[in-house]
Design a protein around this motif. Structure first.
Motif, short mmCIF file in Angstrom:
data_model
loop_
_atom_site.label_atom_id
_atom_site.label_comp_id
_atom_site.label_asym_id
_atom_site.label_seq_id
_atom_site.Cartn_x
_atom_site.Cartn_y
_atom_site.Cartn_z
N LYS A 93 0.83 -1.21 0.00
CA LYS A 93 0.00 0.00 0.00
C LYS A 93 0.87 1.26 0.00
O LYS A 93 0.55 2.25 -0.66
CB LYS A 93 -0.93 -0.01 1.21
CG LYS A 93 -2.09 -0.98 1.07
CD LYS A 93 -2.96 -1.00 2.33
CE LYS A 93 -4.09 -2.01 2.20
NZ LYS A 93 -4.89 -2.12 3.45
N GLN A 94 1.98 1.21 0.74
CA GLN A 94 2.91 2.35 0.73
C GLN A 94 3.55 2.53 -0.64
O GLN A 94 3.72 3.66 -1.11
CB GLN A 94 4.00 2.14 1.79
CG GLN A 94 3.51 2.19 3.22
CD GLN A 94 4.65 1.98 4.21
OE1 GLN A 94 5.63 2.74 4.21
NE2 GLN A 94 4.53 0.97 5.05
N ILE A 95 3.90 1.42 -1.29
CA ILE A 95 4.49 1.49 -2.62
C ILE A 95 3.48 2.05 -3.62
O ILE A 95 3.81 2.94 -4.42
CB ILE A 95 4.99 0.10 -3.07
CG1 ILE A 95 6.16 -0.35 -2.18
CG2 ILE A 95 5.42 0.13 -4.54
CD1 ILE A 95 6.57 -1.79 -2.40
N GLU A 96 2.26 1.56 -3.56
CA GLU A 96 1.21 2.06 -4.46
C GLU A 96 0.95 3.54 -4.25
O GLU A 96 0.77 4.30 -5.22
CB GLU A 96 -0.08 1.25 -4.24
CG GLU A 96 0.01 -0.18 -4.77
CD GLU A 96 -1.13 -1.06 -4.30
OE1 GLU A 96 -1.15 -2.25 -4.66
OE2 GLU A 96 -2.01 -0.55 -3.55
N ALA A 97 0.97 3.97 -2.99
CA ALA A 97 0.77 5.39 -2.70
C ALA A 97 1.92 6.23 -3.25
O ALA A 97 1.71 7.34 -3.78
CB ALA A 97 0.64 5.60 -1.19
N ALA A 98 3.14 5.69 -3.15
CA ALA A 98 4.30 6.41 -3.69
C ALA A 98 4.22 6.51 -5.21
O ALA A 98 4.62 7.53 -5.80
CB ALA A 98 5.59 5.69 -3.29
N ILE A 99 3.68 5.49 -5.86
CA ILE A 99 3.51 5.53 -7.32
C ILE A 99 2.49 6.59 -7.70
O ILE A 99 2.70 7.38 -8.63
CB ILE A 99 3.09 4.14 -7.85
CG1 ILE A 99 4.22 3.13 -7.63
CG2 ILE A 99 2.73 4.22 -9.34
CD1 ILE A 99 3.82 1.69 -7.89
N VAL A 100 1.37 6.62 -6.98
CA VAL A 100 0.34 7.63 -7.24
C VAL A 100 0.90 9.03 -7.05
O VAL A 100 0.61 9.96 -7.83
CB VAL A 100 -0.89 7.40 -6.33
CG1 VAL A 100 -1.86 8.57 -6.41
CG2 VAL A 100 -1.59 6.09 -6.69
#
Length: 468
Positions: free
Chosen positions: A128-135
């Protein structure tokens, strides 16, 4: 709009040149780098791949993105099994690994598995942290990249250390002393040169099929399932072998064929190895299985008086229990397992080698051993079916899943389990588990009967519940 990048039960996967593009790879790696930079130093990440098309280019691209982000890439030049990469993470004490693989998916797919510093698949709180960083990168980000054409990145060979560890966990002398002949099928994948190499070094006769690189995997998914093991069975008969062990594209899943050319489904292999490890290693700290995996394991846990852990689908949950030393073995019906003292990741290589050890030590075929197991704790007959739904039918079924049924096919539901999806346990000990795919309009129905003659009616009731 930029493609949403979502990490599922085992990373992010998509079709090459559709959503799995260089631009999206850059976004995904930049997101991983951002996460790594929040973790303790030194920030070092292994970068590996399976033998799929353009894998070397993707590894190089990831290394350049990591380098520009202040994360040191350690490149694995050759295709490597997922469990070997996981072991290298632990031994080199890196911040984790990026592995370009789509595992057992068809050749047009590729993907990224990210493992954390412990060698385990990233848990949801990490992805979830990685996905948020991508966004947070925005729609069309300018991602920094090391553009030096002469850039040289640190490299490592993960094979020697991993095979040395396997030799400590598997009794290769017992296998060799038995005189058993084995066929190994790596399905053109990352397992090439691993199982066959360690067995031959120990003096075991091994024949191989599909032992060369083919980025198309013979024109089908590199999945060690019964309908794709015909070439291995032919070689078995030609060589007079008594066992086939196979691995998938990244060697994290296994396939086993007995001496009578009968494919032994993974549910049974996990149960047999659990029983065998308790018998030979004396490990009684526990056993883990996903909610969709056979209750034969539950019965064996009761028989051996060891704790049972039932997890959601996704090997990362079993990996956590391995790291905590709570279990002797953990497995999923989709052909993934690992054992105590080993990596917190699926390992098709050790699975096959342990089966060879079990057959060699016990001196009985797998079918004979399974029959003895049924005599010990009762019979279990598991089946998995996929039902493809229209979007409208999927929406209706999603609503249906919110209610606890009291009966199924005229049989009383005695308990409802919502660890993952909807699992209905019936009054005769049989059960059905439904799980919706997160990426396509498909519902997976897992059924298990205690009586083979009841299997067809249970399967029909499970199907009717989906489609009615």
């Amino acid at each position: 709009m930029a493609t949403p990048i979502k990490f599922g039960t085992s990373g992010w996967r998509s079709i090459v040149a559709d959503e799995f593009t260089v631009a999206n790879i850059r976004r995904a790696v930049a997101g991983i780098a951002a996460y790594v930079k929040t973790q303790p130093e030194p920030h070092r990440v292994l970068v590996g791949r399976d033998p799929r098309f353009l894998g070397e280019s993707f590894v190089d691209e990831a290394a350049r993105i990591l380098s520009a982000a202040g994360v040191t890439p350690i490149v694995i030049p050759d295709a490597a099994p997922t469990p070997a990469i996981a072991y290298a993470v632990q031994q080199l004490k890196t911040s984790g690994s990026i592995n370009f693989t789509a595992s057992h998916n068809p050749p047009e797919y590729n993907g990224i598995k990210f493992s954390t510093h412990d060698g385990a698949p990233a848990l949801p709180e990490v992805t979830k942290q990685i996905e948020a960083a991508i966004v947070a990168l925005g729609e069309n980000p300018e991602i920094p990249r090391n553009n030096d054409p002469e850039a040289k990145f640190e490299t490592t060979d993960v094979k020697p250390g991993y095979l040395a560890r396997i030799a400590e966990l598997v009794d290769l002398k017992v296998i060799a002393a038995s005189g058993i002949k084995i066929v190994f099928d790596p399905f053109w994948g990352a397992g090439r040169g691993y199982s066959c190499h360690i067995l031959r070094q120990a003096g075991v006769t091994v024949e191989t099929v599909h032992d060369y690189r083919d980025v198309l995997f013979g024109g089908h998914a590199p999945e060690p399932d019964d309908h794709l093991l015909g070439d291995a069975k032919t070689r078995m008969h030609e060589a007079g072998a008594s066992l086939i062990i196979a691995t998938d594209g990244d060697a994290d899943r296994f396939g086993i064929v007995d001496s009578n050319s009968i494919f032994i489904q993974p549910n049974y292999i996990i149960a047999l190895l659990f029983d065998y490890l308790v018998e030979t290693r004396g490990w009684k700290n526990g056993v883990a299985k996903s909610v969709a995996t056979t209750n034969l394991i539950n019965a064996l846990a009761d028989f051996h008086k060891v704790p049972l852990y039932e997890t959601p689908v996704g090997f990362k949950y079993i990996g956590e229990l391995i790291l905590q030393d709570k279990i002797a073995i953990g497995g999923e019906e989709s052909a993934g397992l690992t054992i105590r003292g080993h990596v917190p990741e699926k390992d098709g290589i050790i699975a096959g080698l342990l089966v060879a050890e079990m057959v060699a030590r016990r001196g009985k075929s797998i079918s004979e051993q399974l029959e003895a197991l049924f005599d010990k704790v009762g019979s279990f007959y598991p089946v998995r079916e996929n039902f493809h739904l229209t979007p409208e039918a999927k929406a209706r079924f999603t609503e249906k899943l919110k209610v606890d049924p009291t009966e199924l096919g005229g049989r009383k539901v005695t308990s409802v389990v919502r660890t993952d999806g909807l699992k209905l346990v019936l009054d005769d000990g049989s059960w059905v588990c439904y799980r919706l795919s997160g990426t396509e309009p498909v519902v997976r129905a897992y059924t298990e009967s205690r009586d083979l003659s009841h299997m067809s009616s249970l399967s029909a009731a499970a199907k009717d519940f989906v489609l009615s």
